[in-house]
Design a protein around this motif. Structure first.
Motif, PDB file in Angstrom:
ATOM      1  N   ARG A  27      51.472  87.300  30.236  1.00  0.00           N
ATOM      2  CA  ARG A  27      51.427  86.618  31.323  1.00  0.00           C
ATOM      3  C   ARG A  27      52.813  87.218  32.491  1.00  0.00           C
ATOM      4  NH1 ARG A  27      48.073  83.158  32.875  1.00  0.00           N
ATOM      5  NH2 ARG A  27      47.733  82.476  30.663  1.00  0.00           N
ATOM      6  N   ALA A  28      53.831  87.566  31.736  1.00  0.00           N
ATOM      7  CA  ALA A  28      54.778  88.279  32.632  1.00  0.00           C
ATOM      8  C   ALA A  28      54.290  89.106  33.434  1.00  0.00           C
ATOM      9  CB  ALA A  28      55.861  88.658  31.881  1.00  0.00           C
ATOM     10  N   GLY A  29      53.241  90.272  32.948  1.00  0.00           N
ATOM     11  CA  GLY A  29      52.731  91.377  33.546  1.00  0.00           C
ATOM     12  C   GLY A  29      51.859  90.742  34.711  1.00  0.00           C
ATOM     13  N   LEU A  30      51.044  89.555  34.383  1.00  0.00           N
ATOM     14  CA  LEU A  30      50.272  89.120  35.285  1.00  0.00           C
ATOM     15  C   LEU A  30      50.907  88.573  36.586  1.00  0.00           C
ATOM     16  CD1 LEU A  30      46.940  88.864  35.500  1.00  0.00           C
ATOM     17  CD2 LEU A  30      47.222  86.735  34.724  1.00  0.00           C
ATOM     18  N   ASN A  31      52.148  88.194  36.426  1.00  0.00           N
ATOM     19  CA  ASN A  31      52.866  87.232  37.623  1.00  0.00           C
ATOM     20  C   ASN A  31      53.399  88.443  38.430  1.00  0.00           C
ATOM     21  OD1 ASN A  31      52.299  84.786  36.782  1.00  0.00           O
ATOM     22  ND2 ASN A  31      54.240  84.599  35.398  1.00  0.00           N
ATOM     23  N   GLN A  32      53.537  89.475  37.831  1.00  0.00           N
ATOM     24  CA  GLN A  32      54.214  90.602  38.768  1.00  0.00           C
ATOM     25  C   GLN A  32      53.157  91.150  39.842  1.00  0.00           C
ATOM     26  OE1 GLN A  32      57.365  91.653  38.775  1.00  0.00           O
ATOM     27  NE2 GLN A  32      57.330  90.123  36.967  1.00  0.00           N
ATOM     28  N   ILE A  33      52.033  90.760  39.742  1.00  0.00           N
ATOM     29  CA  ILE A  33      50.967  91.213  40.807  1.00  0.00           C
ATOM     30  C   ILE A  33      51.166  90.556  42.098  1.00  0.00           C
ATOM     31  CG2 ILE A  33      48.477  91.097  41.604  1.00  0.00           C
ATOM     32  CD1 ILE A  33      47.889  91.351  38.649  1.00  0.00           C
ATOM     33  N   PRO A  34      51.512  89.240  42.258  1.00  0.00           N
ATOM     34  CA  PRO A  34      51.941  88.890  43.576  1.00  0.00           C
ATOM     35  C   PRO A  34      53.242  89.116  43.940  1.00  0.00           C
ATOM     36  CG  PRO A  34      51.142  86.954  42.095  1.00  0.00           C
ATOM     37  CD  PRO A  34      51.443  88.158  41.504  1.00  0.00           C
ATOM     38  N   ASN A  35      54.487  89.401  43.256  1.00  0.00           N
ATOM     39  CA  ASN A  35      55.505  90.101  43.431  1.00  0.00           C
ATOM     40  C   ASN A  35      55.414  91.334  43.995  1.00  0.00           C
ATOM     41  OD1 ASN A  35      56.657  87.480  42.383  1.00  0.00           O
ATOM     42  ND2 ASN A  35      57.639  88.661  40.568  1.00  0.00           N
ATOM     43  N   ARG A  36      54.494  92.240  43.540  1.00  0.00           N
ATOM     44  CA  ARG A  36      54.159  93.524  43.965  1.00  0.00           C
ATOM     45  C   ARG A  36      53.688  93.375  45.409  1.00  0.00           C
ATOM     46  NH1 ARG A  36      50.640  97.476  40.306  1.00  0.00           N
ATOM     47  NH2 ARG A  36      52.114  96.732  38.938  1.00  0.00           N
ATOM     48  N   ARG A  37      52.792  92.576  45.859  1.00  0.00           N
ATOM     49  CA  ARG A  37      52.411  92.381  47.072  1.00  0.00           C
ATOM     50  C   ARG A  37      53.357  91.790  48.046  1.00  0.00           C
ATOM     51  NH1 ARG A  37      47.969  87.619  48.061  1.00  0.00           N
ATOM     52  NH2 ARG A  37      49.663  86.226  48.016  1.00  0.00           N
ATOM     53  N   PHE A  38      54.267  90.934  47.936  1.00  0.00           N
ATOM     54  CA  PHE A  38      55.436  90.549  48.508  1.00  0.00           C
ATOM     55  C   PHE A  38      56.331  91.809  48.593  1.00  0.00           C
ATOM     56  CE2 PHE A  38      59.926  89.281  48.654  1.00  0.00           C
ATOM     57  CZ  PHE A  38      59.967  88.370  49.783  1.00  0.00           C
ATOM     58  N   THR A  39      56.665  92.488  47.573  1.00  0.00           N
ATOM     59  CA  THR A  39      57.557  93.615  47.848  1.00  0.00           C
ATOM     60  C   THR A  39      56.864  94.490  48.946  1.00  0.00           C
ATOM     61  OG1 THR A  39      58.318  93.415  45.654  1.00  0.00           O
ATOM     62  CG2 THR A  39      58.843  95.440  46.898  1.00  0.00           C
ATOM     63  N   LEU A  40      55.608  94.975  48.793  1.00  0.00           N
ATOM     64  CA  LEU A  40      54.930  95.976  49.541  1.00  0.00           C
ATOM     65  C   LEU A  40      54.803  95.505  51.105  1.00  0.00           C
ATOM     66  CD1 LEU A  40      53.297  98.588  50.102  1.00  0.00           C
ATOM     67  CD2 LEU A  40      51.393  97.475  49.481  1.00  0.00           C
ATOM     68  N   TRP A  41      54.676  94.064  51.334  1.00  0.00           N
ATOM     69  CA  TRP A  41      54.529  93.587  52.589  1.00  0.00           C
ATOM     70  C   TRP A  41      55.881  93.671  53.288  1.00  0.00           C
ATOM     71  CZ3 TRP A  41      51.303  92.368  56.132  1.00  0.00           C
ATOM     72  CH2 TRP A  41      51.867  91.476  57.391  1.00  0.00           C
ATOM     73  N   TRP A  42      57.010  93.341  52.685  1.00  0.00           N
ATOM     74  CA  TRP A  42      58.186  93.833  53.313  1.00  0.00           C
ATOM     75  C   TRP A  42      58.924  94.979  53.211  1.00  0.00           C
ATOM     76  CZ3 TRP A  42      59.666  89.790  56.594  1.00  0.00           C
ATOM     77  CH2 TRP A  42      59.066  88.415  56.440  1.00  0.00           C
ATOM     78  N   SER A  43      58.025  95.986  52.693  1.00  0.00           N
ATOM     79  CA  SER A  43      58.860  97.167  52.261  1.00  0.00           C
ATOM     80  C   SER A  43      59.278  98.143  53.568  1.00  0.00           C
ATOM     81  CB  SER A  43      57.733  98.327  51.854  1.00  0.00           C
ATOM     82  OG  SER A  43      56.615  98.563  52.576  1.00  0.00           O
ATOM     83  N   PRO A  44      59.091  97.760  54.851  1.00  0.00           N
ATOM     84  CA  PRO A  44      59.824  98.563  55.677  1.00  0.00           C
ATOM     85  C   PRO A  44      61.291  97.765  55.914  1.00  0.00           C
ATOM     86  CG  PRO A  44      57.790  97.921  56.753  1.00  0.00           C
ATOM     87  CD  PRO A  44      57.723  97.241  55.171  1.00  0.00           C
TER      88      PRO A  44
END
Length: 863
Positions: A307-324
């Protein structure tokens, strides 16, 4: 609350916040932080917002004036933000400006509510287009030039003002209702539109459907309090109910003020990867809530680690979106680390972002983008040989790592002139100057181009400045390999999709290069692949109203208004199974065909794919998708501009991306998917056509018209529907079509189908429709009587119906109960009831279709 004792002056009465209420709020926040180890950032923000609103809304002026509570709220907000920062393995403040936390959810932020008045640094507002005025932003937030995040306290009325306002609002409402009563009319929504969100309870509660039932819901408020003994999770809004009180808070103005203070939508999006997607505008974009991968595991039992690994998918999207912004250059910590096979620099260790970027640039995409840009520039310069007086164009052989080597460089393209060019001053491509200002002293018969690509960030994506610095650094470096002094560097920023160039110039080159670069940014295939990967990683998609998915509902309107072309690749890559001498089965490619069909004219174009097309190729299924896209592009190029289709409809989803990629140079043509299924592959059951495709000695084209001369007597849509019925009828068995059409040689020189009168064609259409419906009903075990006209149309068009799970109950309702009198063996009278299916036998059965269609008793000689 703590109420003061012996206070005779009730007008100055003000309760204070108790230590118990403060400790309860502190415990909730502490519990939130401890239980959020594997929680998504959005959920942490949601829980913080709910607890903060619930507490401040309940205590109001008591919480505003309690310094202990205000201090606790400030500390708690900092702890929540630190918890989110720890999830990204860094706590550097410059990586996390307020725009990340307080931007609205719609713009990819966390939408956090604040009580802390954070100050926004001027550097984070440098792309803001909002002019700073000396007037207040709103009634709630009077500070105009302080760049402070507004506090939530300023957007809630005190209880004293709330009750006095409520009294006035209800008096106004009663007066308006009395006037309507005198006029013998009711109070409508528009009559009290200015009062809806005011009063306790809110005026809008009077317009609920179940407003009369709420009067009988006794004890609802105390039940809300007692729920804390039944549920593990506490409800911060236990003391109120939206159905009874209405929504007691409205934060629309807060969100408007937040947007203004953060510099507007343009400044917020500059912090993100929005420009990397190359969407023209933010309007019409939406975030997909969850990918199919997440939804598959949503209802399954997972371990805590899963479940912890599955929750990292939205966090990865957030990090990529604000990566600049998160991976910005102005971070003085750690060392710059360059990602393998790319020119991206990681400022510190952010493993979540590193995984996303490696996935996007997989398959040597960085190098392929560089090679593609170089090749495109060569091709465009070749068209301008006379204009620029170029004798030859030479594409230099470079090292494969040249595209992401940043400490030295070399020329990618060298051009040679017929006569020596007079060279212009060093300047930027965006700098406009008169062509006559060139230097007479510098002349050269050689000129080089060096292509540089980079991945910018929020602090450093001035591509003109980057081009200038690289030009002087590389030309003054002894390791640089340039054929001559004169040349220029063209730079592309992939994160922001911008480009510029700096160096020496040939007369007329600037205007030509501007057009070339604009064309590259819009139509380059490798850049298209990069942008599609970024969109997929971000799960950011467009709801362009001009490009809907073609469905049976909107098909007729699209059919009438626009020129369509159907593309079917279901038979393009075919496999035949053969048995070897040893008895093993071997699958080998056989001849196939790609279908193009114009439904307005009835023209069918077949591109036969010979087996030689698949020789010495690997991953044939993947290769066939991209090859089909190339054939579509070549087919469209053969059609004149006036007769080109406006919409290309792919009957299968797997080639949509391939077709879009190939048609980037033709932006006027829309490419769509569809839920309609037209079985063109059934045409191969016509033996003469199937044998011609199978026995073809090379790839060739075939053209037919499936409408014959029908359009002289029927409409285009009727002819199209007739073809679909025939193709669907071929699915039910070729014997039916042979018996219906009789002795007819398909693919005759003049006609494709038999020549019948309109009356006979109508009877054939009815027969084919009944056959299709009968087969569908037998397959899914349903009754034809239960199908509506819309269902029948969808079945014929091949659209899957959402069949009701309780269909057996509905089927039982369709039966008619018949009661009759009888007697048993003892002679006693009995009433017996039995069910009979309604109208049984009215629909055509596979067993009696020949009897029903008696007028076509024609022997068949087809072989």
């Amino acid at each position: 609350w703590i109420f003061p004792k012996n206070n005779d002056n009730f007008s100055s009465f003000l309760p204070s916040l108790s230590n118990l209420a403060i400790s309860q709020f502190q415990n909730k926040i502490h519990q939130l932080i401890l239980t959020s180890n594997s929680t998504t950032f959005a959920k942490i923000s949601n829980k913080w917002n709910s607890n903060l609103i619930g507490n401040i809304l309940f205590f109001r002026e008591s919480s505003f004036n309690n310094l202990k509570f205000q201090k606790l709220a400030l500390e708690s907000e900092d702890k929540i933000q630190i918890r989110i920062k720890i999830g990204l393995n860094t706590k550097m403040p410059s990586r996390f400006p307020p725009v990340l936390f307080y931007s609205p959810r719609e713009l990819g932020g966390l939408g956090m509510l604040s009580v802390s008045n954070y100050k926004i640094h001027e550097n984070d507002l440098k792309f803001s287009k909002i002019k700073k005025l000396n007037t207040k932003i709103s009634d709630y937030y009077p500070e105009a030039t302080s760049n402070l995040i507004p506090s939530l306290n300023q957007y809630f009325l005190s209880w004293d003002r709330e009750f006095s306002d409520s009294k006035e609002v209800w008096i106004v409402y009663l007066k308006r209702r009395l006037k309507k009563k005198i006029l013998r009319s009711q109070v409508f929504f528009e009559d009290v539109e200015d009062l809806l969100d005011r009063g306790i309870p809110r005026i809008n509660t009077l317009f609920q459907k179940d407003r009369h039932i709420l009067a009988y819901d006794h004890g609802w408020r105390i039940r809300g309090d007692f729920k804390k003994f039944q549920k593990e999770k506490t409800d911060p809004f236990w003391w109120t109910n939206k159905r009874h009180d209405g929504k007691l808070w409205n934060l629309n103005q807060y969100r408007i003020d937040i947007l203004k203070i953060l510099g507007g939508i343009g400044n917020i999006l500059e912090h993100t990867l929005f420009k990397g997607t190359f969407f023209s505008s933010w309007e019409g974009l939406f975030w997909e809530k969850a990918s199919g991968f997440e939804e598959n595991f949503d209802s399954k039992k997972l371990t805590q680690a899963q479940r912890a690994g599955l929750n990292q998918i939205p966090n990865r999207r957030f990090t990529l979106w604000w990566s600049p912004t998160i991976n910005r250059a102005d971070v003085y910590v750690g060392f710059q680390v360059q990602l393998d096979l790319t020119g991206i620099f990681m400022h510190g260790k952010i493993p979540t972002l590193k995984i996303s970027l490696i996935q996007i640039f997989r398959g040597h995409l960085w190098r392929k983008i560089h090679e593609s840009i170089v090749l495109t520039i060569c091709q465009n310069l070749e068209k301008k040989l006379e204009n620029l007086k170029i004798q030859t164009i030479q594409k230099e052989q470079i090292h494969p790592r040249k595209s992401f080597k940043t400490n030295s460089s070399c020329a990618d393209i060298t051009i040679f002139s017929i006569k020596k060019w007079p060279i212009l001053h060093q300047s930027l491509l965006s700098f406009k100057e008169k062509e006559e200002s060139y230097r007479d002293q510098i002349k050269s018969d050689k000129f080089w181009f060096d292509i540089q690509i980079r991945w910018g960030d929020f602090d450093s994506h001035d591509i003109g400045r980057y081009s200038r610095s690289k030009f002087f650094a590389f030309t003054n470096d002894q390791r640089g390999i340039y054929p001559c002094q004169t040349g220029l560097i063209i730079s592309f920023d992939l994160a922001y999709n911008i480009s510029n160039a700096f160096g020496y110039w040939i007369v007329g080159l600037k205007l030509i290069l501007r057009k070339i670069i604009n064309r590259i940014l819009k139509t380059n295939l490798s850049l298209f692949v990069l942008r599609e990967r970024i969109k997929k990683s971000l799960q950011l998609y467009s709801t362009d109203s001009n490009d809907p998915f073609l469905k049976s509902k909107n098909f007729f309107s699209t059919f009438q208004k626009k020129k369509l072309c159907f593309v079917d690749d279901s038979c393009f890559y075919r496999i035949g199974v053969q048995r070897t001498k040893s008895g093993n089965l071997v699958a080998k490619p056989i001849n196939g065909a790609l279908f193009f069909f114009n439904p307005q004219l009835g023209d069918l174009f077949l591109k036969i794919s010979h087996i030689s097309l698949w020789e010495r190729r690997k991953r044939l299924s993947q290769f066939s998708k991209w090859k089909a896209g190339e054939i579509v592009n070549s087919y469209i190029s053969l059609i004149s501009q006036k007769e080109r289709p406006q919409v290309i409809v792919s009957l299968r989803k797997n080639i949509i991306d391939s077709i879009k990629l190939q048609l980037l140079g033709k932006p006027e043509i829309l490419v769509k998917g569809t839920e309609i299924r037209i079985p063109f592959q059934n045409l191969l059951k016509l033996k003469r056509l199937g044998n011609e495709i199978l026995c073809a000695q090379n790839s060739k084209n075939l053209t037919f018209n499936l409408y014959d001369k029908w359009l002289n007597s029927v409409s285009t849509f009727t002819a199209f529907s007739r073809v679909i019925l025939i193709l669907k009828g071929l699915e039910n068995g070729f014997e039916f079509i042979k018996n219906i059409f009789g002795e007819f040689d398909f693919l005759f020189e003049k006609n494709f189908w038999p020549i019948f009168s309109n009356e006979k064609w109508i009877k054939i259409e009815i027969l084919l429709k009944d056959l299709i419906i009968e087969k569908y009903c037998r397959k899914f075990k349903i009754q034809p009587q239960s199908l509506s006209q819309n269902d029948i149309k969808n079945i014929i068009f091949g659209v899957n119906l959402n069949r009701d799970t309780n269909f057996d109950e509905k089927k039982a309702e369709k039966k008619i109960d018949i009661t009759s009198k009888t007697f048993d063996k003892f002679g006693k009278n009995l009433l017996v009831s039995f069910s009979d299916k309604k109208n049984e036998g009215n629909y055509l059965r596979l067993s009696n279709w020949k009897i029903r269609f008696g007028f076509l008793k024609i022997p068949c000689f087809l072989s």
